[in-house]
Design a protein around this motif. Structure first.
Motif, PDB file in Angstrom:
ATOM      1  N   MET A 181       0.834  -1.209   0.000  1.00 39.78           N
ATOM      2  CA  MET A 181       0.000   0.000   0.000  1.00 39.78           C
ATOM      3  C   MET A 181       0.867   1.257   0.000  1.00 39.78           C
ATOM      4  O   MET A 181       0.642   2.199  -0.731  1.00 39.78           O
ATOM      5  N   ASN A 182       1.893   1.238   0.860  1.00 39.19           N
ATOM      6  CA  ASN A 182       2.794   2.397   0.930  1.00 39.19           C
ATOM      7  C   ASN A 182       3.541   2.594  -0.374  1.00 39.19           C
ATOM      8  O   ASN A 182       3.784   3.714  -0.804  1.00 39.19           O
ATOM      9  N   SER A 183       3.924   1.468  -0.978  1.00 39.86           N
ATOM     10  CA  SER A 183       4.623   1.580  -2.261  1.00 39.86           C
ATOM     11  C   SER A 183       3.733   2.175  -3.315  1.00 39.86           C
ATOM     12  O   SER A 183       4.179   2.943  -4.173  1.00 39.86           O
ATOM     13  N   ASP A 184       2.415   1.858  -3.290  1.00 43.58           N
ATOM     14  CA  ASP A 184       1.493   2.448  -4.256  1.00 43.58           C
ATOM     15  C   ASP A 184       1.364   3.951  -4.054  1.00 43.58           C
ATOM     16  O   ASP A 184       1.337   4.726  -5.010  1.00 43.58           O
ATOM     17  N   ILE A 185       1.315   4.379  -2.825  1.00 44.29           N
ATOM     18  CA  ILE A 185       1.216   5.826  -2.543  1.00 44.29           C
ATOM     19  C   ILE A 185       2.470   6.548  -2.997  1.00 44.29           C
ATOM     20  O   ILE A 185       2.427   7.601  -3.618  1.00 44.29           O
ATOM     21  N   THR A 186       3.598   5.944  -2.714  1.00 46.37           N
ATOM     22  CA  THR A 186       4.868   6.574  -3.110  1.00 46.37           C
ATOM     23  C   THR A 186       4.966   6.673  -4.618  1.00 46.37           C
ATOM     24  O   THR A 186       5.373   7.702  -5.172  1.00 46.37           O
ATOM     25  N   THR A 187       4.541   5.616  -5.285  1.00 46.96           N
ATOM     26  CA  THR A 187       4.579   5.638  -6.745  1.00 46.96           C
ATOM     27  C   THR A 187       3.629   6.672  -7.308  1.00 46.96           C
ATOM     28  O   THR A 187       3.929   7.359  -8.290  1.00 46.96           O
ATOM     29  N   ALA A 188       2.494   6.854  -6.680  1.00 48.57           N
ATOM     30  CA  ALA A 188       1.511   7.839  -7.156  1.00 48.57           C
ATOM     31  C   ALA A 188       1.975   9.265  -6.918  1.00 48.57           C
ATOM     32  O   ALA A 188       1.617  10.192  -7.650  1.00 48.57           O
ATOM     33  N   GLU A 189       2.747   9.417  -5.830  1.00 47.74           N
ATOM     34  CA  GLU A 189       3.195  10.767  -5.502  1.00 47.74           C
ATOM     35  C   GLU A 189       4.388  11.216  -6.338  1.00 47.74           C
ATOM     36  O   GLU A 189       4.707  12.398  -6.379  1.00 47.74           O
ATOM     37  N   LEU A 190       5.058  10.272  -6.985  1.00 48.77           N
ATOM     38  CA  LEU A 190       6.250  10.638  -7.763  1.00 48.77           C
ATOM     39  C   LEU A 190       5.963  11.645  -8.864  1.00 48.77           C
ATOM     40  O   LEU A 190       6.691  12.637  -9.021  1.00 48.77           O
ATOM     41  N   PRO A 191       4.928  11.465  -9.687  1.00 48.11           N
ATOM     42  CA  PRO A 191       4.651  12.475 -10.722  1.00 48.11           C
ATOM     43  C   PRO A 191       4.376  13.850 -10.133  1.00 48.11           C
ATOM     44  O   PRO A 191       4.770  14.865 -10.695  1.00 48.11           O
ATOM     45  N   LEU A 192       3.699  13.859  -8.953  1.00 49.59           N
ATOM     46  CA  LEU A 192       3.437  15.160  -8.309  1.00 49.59           C
ATOM     47  C   LEU A 192       4.730  15.820  -7.866  1.00 49.59           C
ATOM     48  O   LEU A 192       4.921  17.031  -8.015  1.00 49.59           O
ATOM     49  N   ALA A 193       5.645  15.036  -7.314  1.00 53.39           N
ATOM     50  CA  ALA A 193       6.936  15.583  -6.886  1.00 53.39           C
ATOM     51  C   ALA A 193       7.726  16.104  -8.078  1.00 53.39           C
ATOM     52  O   ALA A 193       8.353  17.170  -8.019  1.00 53.39           O
ATOM     53  N   GLU A 194       7.701  15.340  -9.170  1.00 52.71           N
ATOM     54  CA  GLU A 194       8.404  15.782 -10.366  1.00 52.71           C
ATOM     55  C   GLU A 194       7.786  17.062 -10.920  1.00 52.71           C
ATOM     56  O   GLU A 194       8.485  17.976 -11.377  1.00 52.71           O
ATOM     57  N   ALA A 195       6.443  17.151 -10.853  1.00 52.34           N
ATOM     58  CA  ALA A 195       5.760  18.365 -11.324  1.00 52.34           C
ATOM     59  C   ALA A 195       6.140  19.554 -10.466  1.00 52.34           C
ATOM     60  O   ALA A 195       6.383  20.667 -10.972  1.00 52.34           O
TER      61      ALA A 195
ATOM     62  N   THR B 195       8.886  19.913  -8.810  1.00 55.60           N
ATOM     63  CA  THR B 195      10.281  20.254  -9.127  1.00 55.60           C
ATOM     64  C   THR B 195      10.359  21.084 -10.398  1.00 55.60           C
ATOM     65  O   THR B 195      11.110  22.064 -10.472  1.00 55.60           O
ATOM     66  N   ARG B 196       9.570  20.671 -11.413  1.00 53.80           N
ATOM     67  CA  ARG B 196       9.578  21.441 -12.663  1.00 53.80           C
ATOM     68  C   ARG B 196       9.043  22.854 -12.447  1.00 53.80           C
ATOM     69  O   ARG B 196       9.555  23.816 -13.016  1.00 53.80           O
ATOM     70  N   VAL B 197       8.025  23.005 -11.621  1.00 51.74           N
ATOM     71  CA  VAL B 197       7.473  24.329 -11.327  1.00 51.74           C
ATOM     72  C   VAL B 197       8.509  25.195 -10.626  1.00 51.74           C
ATOM     73  O   VAL B 197       8.685  26.379 -10.940  1.00 51.74           O
ATOM     74  N   GLU B 198       9.200  24.602  -9.674  1.00 57.87           N
ATOM     75  CA  GLU B 198      10.237  25.352  -8.956  1.00 57.87           C
ATOM     76  C   GLU B 198      11.356  25.790  -9.896  1.00 57.87           C
ATOM     77  O   GLU B 198      11.869  26.905  -9.806  1.00 57.87           O
ATOM     78  N   LYS B 199      11.732  24.891 -10.811  1.00 57.15           N
ATOM     79  CA  LYS B 199      12.776  25.247 -11.780  1.00 57.15           C
ATOM     80  C   LYS B 199      12.322  26.398 -12.675  1.00 57.15           C
ATOM     81  O   LYS B 199      13.091  27.314 -12.968  1.00 57.15           O
ATOM     82  N   ARG B 200      11.042  26.311 -13.102  1.00 60.07           N
ATOM     83  CA  ARG B 200      10.521  27.404 -13.930  1.00 60.07           C
ATOM     84  C   ARG B 200      10.515  28.726 -13.163  1.00 60.07           C
ATOM     85  O   ARG B 200      10.850  29.780 -13.701  1.00 60.07           O
ATOM     86  N   GLN B 201      10.138  28.668 -11.889  1.00 62.85           N
ATOM     87  CA  GLN B 201      10.101  29.874 -11.081  1.00 62.85           C
ATOM     88  C   GLN B 201      11.500  30.461 -10.893  1.00 62.85           C
ATOM     89  O   GLN B 201      11.695  31.678 -10.987  1.00 62.85           O
ATOM     90  N   ARG B 202      12.470  29.579 -10.623  1.00 64.85           N
ATOM     91  CA  ARG B 202      13.845  30.063 -10.471  1.00 64.85           C
ATOM     92  C   ARG B 202      14.364  30.663 -11.767  1.00 64.85           C
ATOM     93  O   ARG B 202      15.035  31.696 -11.762  1.00 64.85           O
TER      94      ARG B 202
END
Length: 332
Positions: A1-15, A17-24
């Motif tokens: 179950m935890n692995s499923d949550i972590t896997t689901a959260e990865l695209p959000l984390a990557e998104a 990160t991309r937003v932060e890079k764009r802001q910087r």
């Protein structure tokens, strides 16, 4: 179950990160966005003409015929310019007028600034403003006024000399000029350099006076008082206290004079009516460059001459910096 949550959260984390890079990136680029109008104008009117002139100096081009008429000639423009006697004559005229107008500027401005500082702030501010007015006055307007004053038939200078030559009380001093009057101040080759140099001197001596006045204002009164206690008179205080501490300001002022006087154009151009008068001694190198570019429409040769002048000014400035730069900037 935890692995499923972590896997689901990865695209959000990557998104995120991309937003932060764009802001910087946006934060880094924002200042350049505000500067972009200046950078565009500077690039179009500052950087591009320099490189275009380099390119143009290797081509023969009549601007009336359009850009398609450019013809590559290599170093021919430089060779023709360097073997042109008129160029060397105009360069010599420029050098003579630069010395005749530049040297008195500093010989007068230095002691004048010293006396202004010694007079106190109230008198100094008023007189400094008066001496500075010619510098901020239009060069063309100043030259036109002197052109009228230099007029051979109706100028006030010739009328004054004629009066002094005829007056009983002054004929003993000015009577020898009677047969030569009226003088062609801007028409005769023997006088044009002196006439032009005086106008340049009159216009810019106030600018150098302001520079030296500002420099003298930075010198502590304690040094003058100590020198006075040691028995130094006014000249000795100027010679041994003021001059050594003014060396950086003298270096700055003389450097500006070298660069400015080697580019003399407005004053001789107006006084000689575009070189209609005194073709030999009254033509500076910038006037000759203007004639080649806009009267003969030979832009390639004009560009080559401009770079030759650039190198000559660089040599003069570099020689002055080599001889006096370290000392003038406060080094040993």
């Amino acid at each position: 179950m935890n692995s499923d949550i972590t896997t689901a959260e990865l695209p959000l984390a990557e998104a995120d990160t991309r937003v932060e890079k764009r802001q910087r990136l946006l934060e880094k680029l924002t200042p350049y966005g505000f500067l972009s109008p200046y950078l565009i104008i500077y690039g179009v009117f500052g950087v591009f003409p320099v490189f275009f002139m380099i390119y143009l100096s290797f081509h023969m081009w009549n601007p009336v015929e359009g850009l398609g008429s450019m013809e590559y000639v290599g170093l021919e423009n430089y060779v023709l310019s360097l073997t042109d006697p008129t160029l060397w004559q105009s360069l010599w005229n420029t050098f003579v007028m630069a010395v005749l107008s530049g040297t008195p500027q500093h010989l007068v401005a230095l002691p004048l600034a010293y006396f202004l500082v010694m007079m106190g702030p109230k008198v100094r501010h008023w007189l400094t403003t008066a001496y500075f007015l010619p510098y901020i006055t239009s060069t063309v307007a100043v030259s036109m006024i002197f052109y009228v004053m230099y007029s051979k038939d109706s100028g006030i200078i010739n009328h004054t000399l004629i009066y002094l030559a005829d007056a009983p009380w002054s004929s003993w001093l000015f009577g020898g000029l009677k047969d030569s009057l009226p003088l062609g101040w801007v028409q005769e080759n023997s006088l044009i350099r002196f006439s032009t140099s005086f106008v340049v001197f009159w216009k810019y001596v106030g600018f150098n006076t302001v520079i030296y006045t500002a420099g003298l204002a930075t010198i502590s009164n304690d040094l003058y008082e100590a020198a006075e206690i040691d028995g130094a008179n006014s000249w000795q205080r100027f010679r041994h206290v003021s001059l050594p501490l003014l060396q950086p300001f003298i270096f700055f002022g003389v450097t500006l004079t070298i660069i400015g006087n080697m580019n003399l154009f407005d004053e001789p151009f107006v006084l000689t009516r575009g070189a209609q008068f005194a073709q030999t001694n009254g033509k500076t190198i910038t006037m000759y460059l203007y004639q080649i570019a806009w009267e003969w429409l030979d832009m390639g040769s004009a560009a080559a001459i401009s770079w030759i002048l650039f190198v000559i000014i660089g040599m003069f400035t570099g020689a002055y910096f080599y001889l006096f730069g370290r000392k003038g900037l406060g080094g040993n």
